[in-house]
Every structure is written in structure tokens, then in C-alpha cells.
Motif scaffolding. Structure first.
Motif, short mmCIF file in Angstrom:
data_model
loop_
_atom_site.label_atom_id
_atom_site.label_comp_id
_atom_site.label_asym_id
_atom_site.label_seq_id
_atom_site.Cartn_x
_atom_site.Cartn_y
_atom_site.Cartn_z
N ILE A 190 37.67 51.80 56.66
CA ILE A 190 37.04 52.44 57.78
C ILE A 190 35.77 53.58 57.20
CG2 ILE A 190 37.34 53.65 59.84
CD1 ILE A 190 39.87 52.62 60.10
N MET A 191 36.25 54.17 56.17
CA MET A 191 35.39 55.45 55.75
C MET A 191 34.23 54.86 54.80
SD MET A 191 36.32 57.68 57.49
CE MET A 191 35.60 59.26 56.96
N SER A 192 34.33 53.72 54.21
CA SER A 192 33.27 53.14 53.32
C SER A 192 32.35 52.34 53.93
CB SER A 192 33.97 52.18 52.13
OG SER A 192 34.57 51.09 52.80
N SER A 195 48.90 57.74 59.46
CA SER A 195 47.63 58.75 59.52
C SER A 195 47.72 59.75 58.37
CB SER A 195 47.53 59.52 60.81
OG SER A 195 48.55 60.30 60.98
N THR A 196 49.07 59.41 57.48
CA THR A 196 49.37 60.37 56.51
C THR A 196 49.59 61.89 56.65
OG1 THR A 196 46.86 60.67 55.65
CG2 THR A 196 48.30 58.93 54.66
N VAL A 197 49.80 62.09 57.86
CA VAL A 197 49.81 63.48 58.21
C VAL A 197 51.58 63.78 57.91
CG1 VAL A 197 50.42 65.24 60.35
CG2 VAL A 197 48.34 63.47 60.03
N GLY A 198 52.45 62.93 58.14
CA GLY A 198 53.78 63.19 57.98
C GLY A 198 54.32 64.46 58.30
N LEU A 199 54.59 64.93 59.52
CA LEU A 199 55.05 66.20 60.00
C LEU A 199 56.33 66.47 59.51
CD1 LEU A 199 53.74 65.98 63.72
CD2 LEU A 199 52.56 66.91 61.51
N CYS A 241 56.84 53.73 51.49
CA CYS A 241 55.86 53.52 50.54
C CYS A 241 54.77 52.67 50.70
CB CYS A 241 56.36 53.82 49.17
SG CYS A 241 57.16 55.15 48.64
N LEU A 242 55.23 51.45 50.94
CA LEU A 242 54.40 50.20 51.26
C LEU A 242 53.53 50.51 52.42
CD1 LEU A 242 56.70 47.20 50.22
CD2 LEU A 242 54.95 48.34 48.92
N ILE A 243 54.02 50.81 53.60
CA ILE A 243 53.42 51.48 54.85
C ILE A 243 52.37 52.34 54.73
CG2 ILE A 243 53.44 52.11 57.15
CD1 ILE A 243 56.31 50.65 57.31
N VAL A 257 46.66 54.16 53.73
CA VAL A 257 45.58 54.65 53.03
C VAL A 257 44.41 53.66 52.87
CG1 VAL A 257 44.96 55.33 50.62
CG2 VAL A 257 46.77 56.48 51.99
N THR A 258 44.92 52.64 52.65
CA THR A 258 43.99 51.34 52.56
C THR A 258 43.05 51.21 53.76
OG1 THR A 258 45.42 50.33 51.01
CG2 THR A 258 43.80 49.06 51.73
N CYS A 259 43.69 50.90 54.86
CA CYS A 259 42.79 51.08 56.23
C CYS A 259 41.87 52.13 56.27
CB CYS A 259 43.64 50.77 57.08
SG CYS A 259 44.76 49.50 57.51
#
Length: 94
Positions: free
Chosen positions: A92-94, A60-64, A79-81, A86-88
């Protein structure tokens, strides 16, 4: 249904991360995710909870920051994950 698929995906990614961290740990003195959080001393449910939580915050790119990769190979895999997350999200947003 979507929530079940998301949890299954998080569990699969968490299991992959567990295998990578265990593989990257050659001995007990190394500074790795597996050793730093003493995963060998925890039971299966605790380890699964940590990895699902870690994957959820990573994807979710929150990374607490309470759990983070320690070794170079772990950072490369994360980094790959992150790029996958981000790609997923962009798809979803597009």
C-alpha cells in the motif's frame, strides 16, 4: 467500501485463527489461546469481537498485548499472519 472489505478480511482471518486455536487445543488443561481466554464459555458475538480485535491489532502490527498466542503452533501461525500484514502495508505504501 474499503472499510467493509477490511472488516470482511479481518473476520475471515479471525475465523481462521479461531479454527487454528480450537484445533491446537487437545484438552482443557493445555495452555492455548482458546483455553486461556475461556472462549468456550463465551457466546458467538463475544468470540467474534475478540478475534476481529486480535486480528486488527496483529495485522496493523500494533499488537497491544492484551490478547496473544500461547502455544508454539499459535506463535508460528501468527508469525505468518504478521508477515502478511507487513507485506500488505508495504504494498500500500509503495
Amino acid at each position: 467500501m474499503l472499510a467493509w472489505a477490511a472488516l470482511t478480511g479481518l473476520d475471515a482471518m479471525g475465523s481462521f485463527w479461531f479454527l487454528i486455536t480450537k484445533w491446537a487445543t487437545q484438552n482443557d488443561d493445555e495452555y492455548t489461546f482458546y483455553n486461556d481466554y475461556a472462549l468456550s464459555e463465551l457466546d458467538g458475538l463475544q468470540v467474534t469481537t475478540i478475534f476481529v480485535y486480535f486480528m486488527f491489532t496483529t495485522l496493523s502490527t500494533v499488537g497491544l498485548g492484551d490478547y496473544n498466542p500461547k502455544s508454539e503452533i499459535e506463535r508460528l501461525i501468527i508469525c505468518l499472519i504478521l508477515m502478511l500484514g507487513v507485506t500488505c502495508f508495504a504494498y500500500i505504501m509503495s
